[in-house]
Design an enzyme around this catalytic site. Structure first.
Site, PDB file in Angstrom:
ATOM      1  N   LYS A 263      -1.507  -8.071   3.846  1.00 17.22           N
ATOM      2  CA  LYS A 263      -0.692  -9.064   4.553  1.00 17.22           C
ATOM      3  C   LYS A 263      -1.472  -9.591   5.751  1.00 17.22           C
ATOM      4  O   LYS A 263      -2.411  -8.938   6.216  1.00 17.22           O
ATOM      5  CB  LYS A 263       0.604  -8.412   5.073  1.00 17.22           C
ATOM      6  N   ARG A 337       8.553  -2.793  -6.159  1.00 19.31           N
ATOM      7  CA  ARG A 337       9.011  -2.749  -7.556  1.00 19.31           C
ATOM      8  C   ARG A 337       8.298  -1.652  -8.339  1.00 19.31           C
ATOM      9  O   ARG A 337       8.821  -1.175  -9.340  1.00 19.31           O
ATOM     10  CB  ARG A 337       8.817  -4.142  -8.189  1.00 19.31           C
TER      11      ARG A 337
HETATM   12  N1  BES Z   1       8.281  -5.589   1.667  1.00 20.42           N
HETATM   13  C1  BES Z   1       7.883  -6.855   1.157  1.00 20.42           C
HETATM   14  C2  BES Z   1       9.025  -7.853   1.135  1.00 20.42           C
HETATM   15  C3  BES Z   1       9.471  -8.404   2.440  1.00 20.42           C
HETATM   16  C4  BES Z   1       8.706  -9.341   3.100  1.00 20.42           C
HETATM   17  C5  BES Z   1      10.685  -8.023   2.967  1.00 20.42           C
HETATM   18  C6  BES Z   1       9.135  -9.856   4.289  1.00 20.42           C
HETATM   19  C7  BES Z   1      11.126  -8.524   4.157  1.00 20.42           C
HETATM   20  C8  BES Z   1      10.344  -9.455   4.798  1.00 20.42           C
HETATM   21  C9  BES Z   1       7.393  -6.722  -0.272  1.00 20.42           C
HETATM   22  O1  BES Z   1       6.739  -5.542  -0.564  1.00 20.42           O
HETATM   23  C10 BES Z   1       6.426  -7.830  -0.488  1.00 20.42           C
HETATM   24  O2  BES Z   1       5.405  -7.830   0.131  1.00 20.42           O
HETATM   25  N2  BES Z   1       6.773  -8.768  -1.369  1.00 20.42           N
HETATM   26  C11 BES Z   1       5.969  -9.892  -1.635  1.00 20.42           C
HETATM   27  C12 BES Z   1       5.888 -10.056  -3.132  1.00 20.42           C
HETATM   28  C13 BES Z   1       4.828 -10.996  -3.592  1.00 20.42           C
HETATM   29  C14 BES Z   1       3.454 -10.423  -3.329  1.00 20.42           C
HETATM   30  C15 BES Z   1       5.004 -11.263  -5.071  1.00 20.42           C
HETATM   31  C16 BES Z   1       6.635 -11.117  -1.007  1.00 20.42           C
HETATM   32  O3  BES Z   1       7.863 -11.218  -1.046  1.00 20.42           O
HETATM   33  O4  BES Z   1       5.905 -11.919  -0.455  1.00 20.42           O
HETATM   34 MN    MN Z   2       4.699  -5.623  -0.094  1.00 18.60          MN
END
Ligand code: BES
Ligand code: MN
Ligand code: ZN
Length: 482
Positions: A263, A337
């Site tokens: 990230k 997931r």
């Molecule tokens: N924990 C995050 C989701 C999230 C992001 C929750 C911001 C609350 C606020 C999750 O693990 C994630 O990073 N999801 C990605 C998925 C993508 C890489 C397909 C997302 O939502 O960007």
């Molecule tokens: Mn994530």
């Protein structure tokens, strides 16, 4: 943080008391007060407050708006109670008359809403502050007395207090920094809150996780210094035949850096919240004995952080999940997931009648709905209906999103059974839901994607900046009403 009790009249010790005001009542105020209200823009709108100084020995009066009296709801009472408590945090003992205005509303629900408003708005996470900042943020309120009569309300208040304790527990766990809220720390918290209760806790360590073939948990954990943990919590009603058997599953990523699909710094800033689903499941499980839930419940909580250590999973790696399906991991940031795949597989193997899973799964849920709503995705309308009914009672907002078959092919992999992300940047919350659906067999399944509803940017209503504890009241209410 204050405790809430019941009494039939305002105690002498109270230094502030509220005067609930509908919008109509404002126009009937005595002239001097009406002028003060007008000057300060107090119109009796829900949640508005106006502090009126009392005489030397007199209690301070706080006008609290409850909106037009014919439109009163428990949600508005909750909001009004929150505003009142916020206005009097520097007092030690206060009293509220809001229950006198519950009118046609269900008295038990109204009382719970008032207690929630009072306590949750004055929650603080002050463990990590030193003296000077502690002083500034301290809540001096020790006792809040709700004026109401009726012996039956005592049991209702005990129950409401147990639910509020659960929300505060979830907030504490989520507010704790990722560096200290490790899987091991979460397990310690789980042991503490289930000790001496009728909730049975089973902890699987890394060796057991390997023997049980939880491939998703192990894959995400590859980049971490902290071994993964996997929890199961079991509750059975003390008396009577359970009305149903329900599985709860909560995402426990104690910190989400994204892994090698790292990230950026802004995206990572809030990612200690990525175990909010796990916290909601633990807090719910711990509360089931106190509310004498009539359903049998098993909680499943996979725990790991998502880090970038030397053997972190690489984009393109493939693992085998508990149910035998192989998954090509093209983005290591879609990790929730992967650990949920194993937990859902176990729930699917069990005798549960339904599976409810809760997680901070996607940013996409929040992109679609904003921060006040969690997304609900379900394979079964009855189950979705139970959660939506609980959402209406608790005012924990949910909005249902679809699980469209026509997007399923986006999860086809060229080397494995599934890939962990879609092929387009669109509908991420839906794609994530479709991925989870691959692991629940034919059991009715509901997925609650908390997104950023797990945190609040502002201290507003029952929320205080930081963790909201969202999902806890929703789950408890769903199970209680089963
Ligand atoms: N924990 C995050 C989701 C999230 C992001 C929750 C911001 C609350 C606020 C999750 O693990 C994630 O990073 N999801 C990605 C998925 C993508 C890489 C397909 C997302 O939502 O960007
Ligand atoms: Mn994530
Ligand atoms: Zn995550």
């Amino acid at each position: 943080m204050p405790s809430v009790r019941l009494a039939s009249s305002v105690p002498k010790s109270a230094t502030a008391v509220d005067v609930p005001m509908s919008t109509e009542a404002v126009s009937k105020l005595p002239a001097d007060r009406k002028a003060a209200a007008q000057r300060q823009g107090f119109e009796g709108k829900t949640g508005q407050t106006l502090v009126l100084a009392g005489g030397d020995d007199k209690q301070i009066e706080v006008l609290v708006g409850i909106g037009p009296s014919k439109d009163l709801t428990t949600a508005k009472l909750r909001k009004a109670a929150a505003s009142f408590a916020r206005a009097v945090t520097k007092h030690g003992s206060v009293a509220t008359n809001l229950m006198a205005h519950a009118g046609e509303l269900d008295r038990a629900e109204a009382l719970a809403a008032v207690a929630e408003g009072l306590r949750l708005s004055t929650y603080r996470f002050n463990q990590l502050r030193s003296d000077s900042s502690l002083k500034k943020n301290e809540v001096k309120l020790k006792t809040i007395t709700i004026i109401a009569s009726g012996r039956e309300l005592r049991a209702e208040l005990n129950r409401a207090n147990a639910v509020i304790d659960a929300v505060e527990l979830a907030r504490d766990l989520v507010n704790e920094p990722g560096g200290s809220m490790t899987p091991q720390a979460f397990v310690a918290a789980a042991k503490k809150v289930t000790a001496d209760t009728d909730v049975k806790l089973t902890v699987w360590n890394e060796a057991r996780i390997k023997r049980e073939r939880l491939g998703g948990v192990l894959a995400v954990n590859q980049g971490s210094e902290h071994p993964p943990q996997f929890l199961q919590l079991r509750y059975k009603p003390a008396k009577g035949r359970p009305k149903a058997s329900v599985a709860l599953v909560g995402k426990g990523v104690t910190f989400d850096s994204g892994g090698l699909s790292l990230k950026n710094s802004v995206g990572m800033m809030t990612m200690k919240i990525d175990m909010a689903g796990a916290a909601a499941v633990l807090a719910t499980m711990a509360t089931l004995p106190a509310i004498k839930a009539q359903v049998e419940v098993t909680g499943y909580i996979p725990l790991t952080d998502n880090m970038t250590g030397p053997d972190a999973q690489r984009p393109g790696d493939v693992f085998t999940a508990r149910n035998g399906k192989t998954v090509e991991v093209l983005n290591t940031d879609a990790e929730g997931r992967l650990i949920l795949a194993d937990a859902l597989s176990l729930a699917a193997e069990s005798d549960a009648d339904a599976i409810i899973e809760i997680s901070t799964l996607t940013g996409s849920a929040t992109a679609a709905l904003g921060q006040s709503y969690a997304a609900l995705l379900a394979t079964d309308d009855d189950l979705a209906g139970r959660l939506e009914a609980a959402s209406a009672r608790t005012a924990e907002k949910l909005w249902r999103l679809p699980l469209p078959d026509e997007y399923r092919s986006q999860l086809d992999s060229s080397v494995a059974d599934l890939r962990n992300i879609g092929t387009t940047p669109y509908g991420g919350a839906l794609i994530a839901g479709l991925f989870l659906k691959e692991f629940v067999g034919d059991k009715p399944f509901a997925h609650v994607d908390l997104g950023l509803s797990a945190v609040s940017e502002a201290s507003k209503g029952i929320n205080v900046k930081g963790a909201t504890g969202n999902g806890v009241r929703l789950l408890i209410d769903t199970l209680a009403a089963w």
